[in-house]
Design a protein around this motif. Sequence first.
Motif, PDB file in Angstrom:
ATOM      1  N   GLN A 100      56.407 -15.823  54.311  1.00  0.00           N
ATOM      2  CA  GLN A 100      57.090 -16.922  54.990  1.00  0.00           C
ATOM      3  C   GLN A 100      58.528 -16.526  55.352  1.00  0.00           C
ATOM      4  OE1 GLN A 100      55.634 -19.047  56.523  1.00  0.00           O
ATOM      5  NE2 GLN A 100      55.757 -21.105  55.697  1.00  0.00           N
ATOM      6  N   ALA A 101      59.185 -15.777  54.487  1.00  0.00           N
ATOM      7  CA  ALA A 101      60.531 -15.295  54.795  1.00  0.00           C
ATOM      8  C   ALA A 101      60.496 -14.341  55.987  1.00  0.00           C
ATOM      9  CB  ALA A 101      61.134 -14.596  53.578  1.00  0.00           C
ATOM     10  N   LEU A 102      59.480 -13.497  56.051  1.00  0.00           N
ATOM     11  CA  LEU A 102      59.321 -12.589  57.189  1.00  0.00           C
ATOM     12  C   LEU A 102      59.053 -13.377  58.467  1.00  0.00           C
ATOM     13  CD1 LEU A 102      59.017  -9.752  58.397  1.00  0.00           C
ATOM     14  CD2 LEU A 102      56.603  -9.799  57.703  1.00  0.00           C
ATOM     15  N   THR A 141      58.017 -24.823  53.669  1.00  0.00           N
ATOM     16  CA  THR A 141      58.015 -24.456  52.249  1.00  0.00           C
ATOM     17  C   THR A 141      56.987 -25.256  51.440  1.00  0.00           C
ATOM     18  OG1 THR A 141      59.755 -26.063  51.709  1.00  0.00           O
ATOM     19  CG2 THR A 141      60.466 -23.844  52.346  1.00  0.00           C
ATOM     20  N   ALA A 142      56.212 -26.107  52.104  1.00  0.00           N
ATOM     21  CA  ALA A 142      55.302 -27.020  51.396  1.00  0.00           C
ATOM     22  C   ALA A 142      54.215 -26.290  50.610  1.00  0.00           C
ATOM     23  CB  ALA A 142      54.663 -27.993  52.384  1.00  0.00           C
ATOM     24  N   ALA A 143      53.800 -25.103  51.075  1.00  0.00           N
ATOM     25  CA  ALA A 143      52.706 -24.385  50.419  1.00  0.00           C
ATOM     26  C   ALA A 143      53.202 -23.412  49.348  1.00  0.00           C
ATOM     27  CB  ALA A 143      51.889 -23.624  51.469  1.00  0.00           C
ATOM     28  N   LEU A 144      54.519 -23.410  49.085  1.00  0.00           N
ATOM     29  CA  LEU A 144      55.101 -22.458  48.150  1.00  0.00           C
ATOM     30  C   LEU A 144      55.442 -23.122  46.823  1.00  0.00           C
ATOM     31  CD1 LEU A 144      57.604 -20.764  50.656  1.00  0.00           C
ATOM     32  CD2 LEU A 144      55.242 -20.081  50.144  1.00  0.00           C
ATOM     33  N   ASP A 145      55.487 -22.323  45.748  1.00  0.00           N
ATOM     34  CA  ASP A 145      55.917 -22.860  44.459  1.00  0.00           C
ATOM     35  C   ASP A 145      57.412 -23.188  44.540  1.00  0.00           C
ATOM     36  OD1 ASP A 145      57.634 -20.586  43.066  1.00  0.00           O
ATOM     37  OD2 ASP A 145      55.948 -19.599  44.049  1.00  0.00           O
ATOM     38  N   ALA A 149      60.021 -21.662  47.170  1.00  0.00           N
ATOM     39  CA  ALA A 149      60.452 -22.592  48.222  1.00  0.00           C
ATOM     40  C   ALA A 149      61.972 -22.649  48.293  1.00  0.00           C
ATOM     41  CB  ALA A 149      59.887 -23.982  47.951  1.00  0.00           C
ATOM     42  N   ALA A 150      62.630 -22.683  47.130  1.00  0.00           N
ATOM     43  CA  ALA A 150      64.096 -22.733  47.096  1.00  0.00           C
ATOM     44  C   ALA A 150      64.693 -21.480  47.724  1.00  0.00           C
ATOM     45  CB  ALA A 150      64.578 -22.888  45.656  1.00  0.00           C
ATOM     46  N   LYS A 151      64.082 -20.322  47.468  1.00  0.00           N
ATOM     47  CA  LYS A 151      64.560 -19.063  48.042  1.00  0.00           C
ATOM     48  C   LYS A 151      64.404 -19.061  49.560  1.00  0.00           C
ATOM     49  CE  LYS A 151      65.959 -14.820  48.370  1.00  0.00           C
ATOM     50  NZ  LYS A 151      67.400 -14.503  48.259  1.00  0.00           N
ATOM     51  N   VAL A 152      63.269 -19.541  50.051  1.00  0.00           N
ATOM     52  CA  VAL A 152      63.034 -19.575  51.496  1.00  0.00           C
ATOM     53  C   VAL A 152      64.005 -20.557  52.164  1.00  0.00           C
ATOM     54  CG1 VAL A 152      61.359 -20.205  53.296  1.00  0.00           C
ATOM     55  CG2 VAL A 152      60.644 -18.807  51.351  1.00  0.00           C
ATOM     56  N   LEU A 153      64.272 -21.696  51.509  1.00  0.00           N
ATOM     57  CA  LEU A 153      65.233 -22.655  52.057  1.00  0.00           C
ATOM     58  C   LEU A 153      66.645 -22.080  52.077  1.00  0.00           C
ATOM     59  CD1 LEU A 153      63.981 -26.013  50.518  1.00  0.00           C
ATOM     60  CD2 LEU A 153      64.177 -25.492  52.955  1.00  0.00           C
ATOM     61  N   GLU A 154      66.992 -21.335  51.051  1.00  0.00           N
ATOM     62  CA  GLU A 154      68.303 -20.666  51.015  1.00  0.00           C
ATOM     63  C   GLU A 154      68.420 -19.668  52.168  1.00  0.00           C
ATOM     64  OE1 GLU A 154      70.631 -17.401  48.228  1.00  0.00           O
ATOM     65  OE2 GLU A 154      69.081 -18.641  47.308  1.00  0.00           O
TER      66      GLU A 154
END
Length: 264
Positions: free
Chosen positions: A155-157, A176-180, A184-189
């Motif tokens: 997802q980050a990629l 980020t809904a499908a992530l733990d 999810a916090a890392k992807v939002l950051e």
Amino acid sequence: MLELKNISKTFNPGTVNEKLALNNVSLTIEDGDFVTVIGGNGAGKSTMLNAIAGVWPVDEGQILIDGQDVTKLPEHKRASYLGRVFQDPMNGTAAAMNIEENLALALRRGQKRMLRQGIKASEREAYRELLSGLGLGLEDRMTSKVGLLSGGQRQALTLLMATLRKPKLLLLDEHTAALDPKTAAKVLETTETIVNRDHLTTLMITHNMRDAIAHGNRLIMMMKGEIILDIRGEEKQGLSVQDLLSRFEQVSGKEFANDKAILG
């Protein structure tokens, strides 16, 4: 940057399954705005985003992106204006190709197709620098197949690929809904970092009130195909989940569903 002028959309009109998904929605998003969109199931969030992306035509109204009327443009012709990240980490990347090949595809999106001599050394170095910024170690795995990555890495990629050409509008569909929670916090950051760095106009749909409050400079709440709250600036900065629930109840006369998926 984005203007929705009285757009409406009804699915299955004239049948027992008729559903008014968007009801005369008007919205203006300025250049550089990061807008989060919250609402319960069936509120019209994803319908609005898909209407902007051209997944389906609206029944009435106009959609303008960067001053251009795209209302009648098909999805593939709107792609040059947009970057998009979907809820499913499996979407948005080619699993059988490696990381640097996926980035090369994203960089050349919208350009005239021709035979090329692979990836240049200068491109590879640029990809390495971009990947390093994610803080996930992907810069050392550039020849790894994308299908071998975790959901969060993928997802980050995808986020990086969607923003590589600095789109006029970035659409984040519950990405980020499908992530733990930790991932999810890392992807939002990472999302916040890229959006702020590149000054990207962004529309982010989420079910999570805490995320909707914590990110962006403006929050929109939808219900039954309409925008019922539009909160921005200092008012948004001082907002709490309880404040948002209270505002919803004042406007709608109903209680908002109080579950973990919504409250985070």
